[in-house]
Design a protein around this motif. Sequence first.
Motif, PDB file in Angstrom:
ATOM      1  N   ILE A  27      -0.950  10.849 -18.098  1.00 58.55           N
ATOM      2  CA  ILE A  27      -2.086   9.929 -18.082  1.00 58.55           C
ATOM      3  C   ILE A  27      -2.468   9.528 -19.500  1.00 58.55           C
ATOM      4  N   ASP A  28      -2.427  10.480 -20.452  1.00 62.38           N
ATOM      5  CA  ASP A  28      -2.666  10.140 -21.851  1.00 62.38           C
ATOM      6  C   ASP A  28      -1.693   9.068 -22.336  1.00 62.38           C
ATOM      7  N   LEU A  29      -0.448   9.142 -21.853  1.00 64.40           N
ATOM      8  CA  LEU A  29       0.585   8.233 -22.326  1.00 64.40           C
ATOM      9  C   LEU A  29       0.579   6.895 -21.598  1.00 64.40           C
ATOM     10  N   TYR A  30       0.371   6.916 -20.281  1.00 67.89           N
ATOM     11  CA  TYR A  30       0.588   5.711 -19.479  1.00 67.89           C
ATOM     12  C   TYR A  30      -0.660   5.196 -18.762  1.00 67.89           C
ATOM     13  N   GLY A  31      -1.754   5.904 -18.845  1.00 70.62           N
ATOM     14  CA  GLY A  31      -2.947   5.465 -18.131  1.00 70.62           C
ATOM     15  C   GLY A  31      -3.024   6.099 -16.753  1.00 70.62           C
ATOM     16  N   PRO A  32      -4.192   6.012 -16.087  1.00 74.75           N
ATOM     17  CA  PRO A  32      -4.437   6.800 -14.878  1.00 74.75           C
ATOM     18  C   PRO A  32      -3.974   6.186 -13.555  1.00 74.75           C
ATOM     19  N   ARG A  33      -3.809   4.874 -13.471  1.00 71.11           N
ATOM     20  CA  ARG A  33      -3.688   4.224 -12.163  1.00 71.11           C
ATOM     21  C   ARG A  33      -2.474   4.700 -11.367  1.00 71.11           C
ATOM     22  N   ARG A  34      -1.267   4.572 -11.940  1.00 72.69           N
ATOM     23  CA  ARG A  34      -0.052   4.895 -11.174  1.00 72.69           C
ATOM     24  C   ARG A  34       0.009   6.374 -10.806  1.00 72.69           C
ATOM     25  N   LEU A  35      -0.405   7.226 -11.712  1.00 66.00           N
ATOM     26  CA  LEU A  35      -0.351   8.657 -11.428  1.00 66.00           C
ATOM     27  C   LEU A  35      -1.387   9.057 -10.392  1.00 66.00           C
ATOM     28  N   ALA A  68      -6.404  11.014   1.884  1.00 65.64           N
ATOM     29  CA  ALA A  68      -5.366  10.294   1.146  1.00 65.64           C
ATOM     30  C   ALA A  68      -5.506   8.787   1.331  1.00 65.64           C
ATOM     31  N   VAL A  69      -5.799   8.354   2.550  1.00 64.50           N
ATOM     32  CA  VAL A  69      -5.982   6.924   2.803  1.00 64.50           C
ATOM     33  C   VAL A  69      -7.155   6.382   1.991  1.00 64.50           C
ATOM     34  N   ALA A  70      -8.249   7.136   1.968  1.00 64.77           N
ATOM     35  CA  ALA A  70      -9.423   6.709   1.196  1.00 64.77           C
ATOM     36  C   ALA A  70      -9.102   6.657  -0.293  1.00 64.77           C
ATOM     37  N   GLY A  71      -8.371   7.661  -0.796  1.00 62.01           N
ATOM     38  CA  GLY A  71      -8.027   7.682  -2.208  1.00 62.01           C
ATOM     39  C   GLY A  71      -7.121   6.534  -2.607  1.00 62.01           C
ATOM     40  N   LEU A  72      -6.128   6.236  -1.780  1.00 61.68           N
ATOM     41  CA  LEU A  72      -5.242   5.120  -2.079  1.00 61.68           C
ATOM     42  C   LEU A  72      -6.003   3.799  -2.076  1.00 61.68           C
ATOM     43  N   THR A  73      -6.899   3.630  -1.116  1.00 62.25           N
ATOM     44  CA  THR A  73      -7.683   2.392  -1.035  1.00 62.25           C
ATOM     45  C   THR A  73      -8.550   2.204  -2.273  1.00 62.25           C
ATOM     46  N   LEU A  74      -9.271   3.261  -2.651  1.00 62.00           N
ATOM     47  CA  LEU A  74     -10.150   3.167  -3.822  1.00 62.00           C
ATOM     48  C   LEU A  74      -9.342   3.006  -5.110  1.00 62.00           C
ATOM     49  N   GLY A  75      -8.214   3.702  -5.212  1.00 63.52           N
ATOM     50  CA  GLY A  75      -7.399   3.593  -6.411  1.00 63.52           C
ATOM     51  C   GLY A  75      -6.839   2.192  -6.594  1.00 63.52           C
ATOM     52  N   LEU A  76      -6.328   1.611  -5.521  1.00 60.60           N
ATOM     53  CA  LEU A  76      -5.786   0.254  -5.603  1.00 60.60           C
ATOM     54  C   LEU A  76      -6.880  -0.774  -5.895  1.00 60.60           C
ATOM     55  N   TRP A  77      -8.048  -0.535  -5.377  1.00 63.19           N
ATOM     56  CA  TRP A  77      -9.141  -1.502  -5.461  1.00 63.19           C
ATOM     57  C   TRP A  77      -9.875  -1.435  -6.802  1.00 63.19           C
ATOM     58  N   ARG A  78     -10.045  -0.218  -7.341  1.00 57.06           N
ATOM     59  CA  ARG A  78     -10.987  -0.082  -8.451  1.00 57.06           C
ATOM     60  C   ARG A  78     -10.421   0.427  -9.770  1.00 57.06           C
ATOM     61  N   LEU A  79      -9.279   1.083  -9.762  1.00 56.03           N
ATOM     62  CA  LEU A  79      -8.751   1.575 -11.036  1.00 56.03           C
ATOM     63  C   LEU A  79      -8.131   0.436 -11.837  1.00 56.03           C
ATOM     64  N   PRO A  80      -8.265   0.475 -13.168  1.00 57.57           N
ATOM     65  CA  PRO A  80      -7.814  -0.648 -14.005  1.00 57.57           C
ATOM     66  C   PRO A  80      -6.302  -0.827 -13.964  1.00 57.57           C
ATOM     67  N   LYS A  81      -5.876  -2.087 -13.905  1.00 57.60           N
ATOM     68  CA  LYS A  81      -4.454  -2.419 -13.916  1.00 57.60           C
ATOM     69  C   LYS A  81      -3.946  -2.720 -15.317  1.00 57.60           C
ATOM     70  N   SER A  82      -4.846  -3.045 -16.224  1.00 56.01           N
ATOM     71  CA  SER A  82      -4.452  -3.482 -17.559  1.00 56.01           C
ATOM     72  C   SER A  82      -3.817  -2.347 -18.341  1.00 56.01           C
ATOM     73  N   PRO A  83      -2.939  -2.666 -19.314  1.00 58.40           N
ATOM     74  CA  PRO A  83      -2.360  -1.616 -20.150  1.00 58.40           C
ATOM     75  C   PRO A  83      -3.442  -0.815 -20.841  1.00 58.40           C
TER      76      PRO A  83
END
Length: 485
Positions: free
Chosen positions: A86-94, A194-209
Motif C-alpha cells: 500500500i505504501d508503494l502502490y496505494g490502497p485501492r487495488r489491495l 465482502a459484498v459491502a466492502g467491494l461496493t464501498l471500495g469501488l465507489w469511494r476509494l481514490p483511483k488516482s495515482p
Amino acid sequence: MTPRTARTILRSRRGSGHDGSKSFDRRLLAPMILGSILNPVNSSILAVSLVPIGAAFGAPPSQTAWLVSGLYLATAIGQPVVGRLIDLYGPRRLYLAGTALVGVAGLVGLLAPNLGVLVVARVLLGFGTCAGYPAAMFLIRSEAGRTGHNSPAGVLTALAVANQTVAVLGPVLGGLLIGLGGWRTTLAVNLPLAVAGLTLGLWRLPKSPVTGTRGERRSGAAVDLPGIVSFAATLVVLLLFLMDPRADRWYLPVLAVVAAVAFVLRERRAPEPFVDVRVLGGNLPLLLTYARTLLAYVVAYSTLYGYTQWLQEGRGLSASQAGLAQFPIFLTAILVSTTTGPRKEIRGKLLVGAVGQVVASALLFLLDGGSAVWLLVVIACVFGVPQGLNSLALQNSVYHQADPARIGSSAGLLRTFTYLGAMVASCANGVLFSHRADTAGLHRLAWFMLAAAAGFLVLTVADRSLSSLTSSSTLDISSPKGNRP
C-alpha cells in the motif's frame, strides 16, 4: 457504529486558516471502518464458536486452537506485507483484492467438511483481512498532509471505537447465529461483508495515482520478496513450536532464530527493504510500542478466547450466554475510548491500562464453577477499561512514531504484534486447557496473563519517551467533499 456517531466523534475545532475544503474527506470513512473491522468481527465471533466446532469435529481445545492461530499467523505475516504494498502502490487495488478473498474464505468455511479445511478457510480469511487497517492508516496520513492537521486523534478514535463496537456485537451475534443455524453461519457472515466492502471500495476509494509523502511516485519501487519469505519463515517456525512446546522440538526455536537473523541481514542489504531494520533499530520508542502491543494483546486475547471457553465449559453457560457475558467488556471499552479519545495524554492512558490489566487478571483467581453472575459482570467491566485505553493509545503512538513514508507497513507491523499476542494467547489456551476449559485451567491461564500484564506495566513505566507524545488535534470531517489523496 452509525455514520452520525462517527461524525460526532470526529467533529473538532478547525485549525487556524483551514476552511471547509481543508477537512477530512468523510467519503473515505465508511470503507476505512469496514476494512478495519473484518478481522475483529471474525475474531470475536469465533470466541463463542470454538466449543461447538470442537464438538462437531470431535476436536479438543489443543486442536481447535489452530482456528485462532491460523488466522493470526496469516494476518501477522500479511499485514506488514500488504502495508508495504500500500505504501508503494496505494490502497485501492489491495483493499479490493483483500475484501474479495474474505468472501472466498467465508464460502470455503461454510462448506468445510472437516477441521483441516476449516483451518484453511481461516488462513485465507487472515490474508483477506490484511489490507483494511494499513489502507485506513495510509489514507489518514494522506489526508493529514492535505489538510494540515498532523494529529488526527478523532479519526483514530473512530477506528478504535468501530473495532470495539464490532467486538461488542461479535460474541452476541455469534451466539445468536449458532443458535439459529449452527456454527457454519458464523463463517457465512463474511459473504455479505465482502459484498459491502467491494461496493464501498469501488465507489469511494481514490483511483488516482498515489504519491509518497516526499513526493515520489510509489509504483517505481521493487518488492522485497526474499525479505518477505524470511519474515514469514520466522513466524511460521515460531508458531509451530508455540503450538506444542516440548523439549524434543528444541530445533524449532533454533530455526526461528536462524530465519530471523537471515531476515535482518537481508533487510540491512536490500535497496528497498520490506522492513527497514536500520531505521527501525534506531527508533527505540516505536520498538517499545510494538513490545507493549504484544504483551497487551496476550492479555486481551487470552480473555477473549480462554475466558470465553471457561464460561462455557467451566461455568456451564451456553454459547449465547457466553457471548452476552462478554458484552460488558466491550461496552466498557467503547465508553472509555469515546470519553478519553480527545484527551492529549498517551502515557497516562497506557499506565492506567497497564494497571487495569494487572487487576483484571488477578480477579480471575476469584472464579469457580459456581461464581455469581454479578462477579462475572464486575470482572468483565474491569477488563473493558484497559481494552478501551490500550488500543487507542498504541494506535496513536505508532502514528506519531513511525516514518510517514512507511505508515502502511508500520501500521501493518502494529497489527503483526497484535496478532503475535493473539497467537501466544491461543497457544497458551491450548496448553493450559489441554483437554477441557475447567477452573483449574483458568487459574493457570490467570498466572500467565498476570505475567504479561506486569511486563506491559514495566515497559510503560520505564519508557519516558511517551511523555512527549500527544494526540492534540483532530481531522474534521464536516465537509461532504474534499480533494482525494
